[in-house]
Motif scaffolding. Structure first.
Motif: not given
Length: 267
Positions: A144-166
């Motif tokens: 959401l907007s103003n996300k810097s202190r509230t953003v949660k780690f999204p539910e990323v499928p394991d196969v795509y997790l390395p690309s998200f972390v990159r």
């Protein structure tokens, strides 16, 4: 309304010529409609009625980009979580010193190259994309907007997790030039703890440290340490990367990877 620091007349004119609506320009600059009009009048810039009425010029974009997981989508999402902005208007934006990364984002999203270059007082470039659908899809992913202190780690499928972390590392990561340590800085405790869990799941030497800023707010640094550990991280996150990464960070992360003949070709 006071003009935000670093906002010059030239920067506002550049925004306008890029097709940015008055609504978005107001949000970026802190100026009123009248103040923006006065800048354009002063510099004899012909005004477009659609922009003045608040309707941005139409730029093509794949508005379904965030609906389907791919390695490209995961990388862009990681960048957006760290360096992106959900605007109050129906637009999103990415900010990066490396303009090549913005061009890569635009390419993946089939978006026109609506990049605002740096100005004399702003050392970063910005990619602005107008789309209510993209904004809503990011909301569905918990961003959401103003996300810097509230953003949660999204539910990323394991196969795509390395690309998200990159993408996260390309956005808010720092890699020591000697290749011994890397850290990601986050203002969100929930996000930081979940990222640490990912590194631990990958059996990397990692830890989290809390620091207090000058204005009394806490930030979190998630560390990966060790000249053997960083190449292990690189082996994970640069698989399926193509050209979607910050060159200098990969270079530093793989300094201690050994002879080139023993390295994996990720390109």
């Amino acid at each position: 309304m006071p003009r935000k620091p670093g906002i010059t007349d030239d920067y506002m004119i550049t925004l306008y010529k890029k097709g940015t609506s008055f609504k978005v320009m107001k949000e970026i600059s802190g100026l009123s409609d009248r103040a923006i009009r006065n800048i354009l009048y002063k510099h004899k810039i012909e005004m477009n009625r659609e922009q003045y009425s608040g309707q941005p010029r139409k730029y093509s974009v794949n508005e379904h980009f965030f609906k389907t997981w791919t390695h490209e989508m995961a990388w862009v999402l990681g960048l957006f979580v760290t360096d992106g902005c959900v605007n109050q208007t129906n637009s999103i934006s990415f900010a990066q010193k490396d303009e090549r990364i913005l061009r890569m984002i635009a390419k993946h999203m089939d978006a026109e190259n609506n990049i605002i270059p740096p100005s004399s007082t702003r050392n970063i470039s910005t990619l602005i994309i107008n789309s209510k659908i993209l904004k809503n899809d990011l909301k569905n992913l918990g961003i959401l907007s103003n996300k810097s202190r509230t953003v949660k780690f999204p539910e990323v499928p394991d196969v795509y997790l390395p690309s998200f972390v990159r993408g996260v590392i390309d956005g808010d990561g720092w890699v020591q030039k000697t290749g011994y340590v890397m850290n990601v800085t986050s203002a969100s405790n929930k996000f930081a703890l979940e990222l640490l869990k990912v590194f631990q799941k990958w059996k990397l030497r990692s830890e989290i440290k809390t620091e207090t800023t000058k204005n009394g707010k806490e930030i979190y640094r998630i560390w990966v340490k060790g000249k053997e550990t960083l190449p292990e991280l690189a082996n994970i996150i640069y698989n399926n990367a193509g050209e979607s990464y910050v060159y200098i960070k990969r270079e530093r992360m793989t300094i201690h990877s050994g002879p080139k003949s023993n390295q994996i070709d990720f390109s």
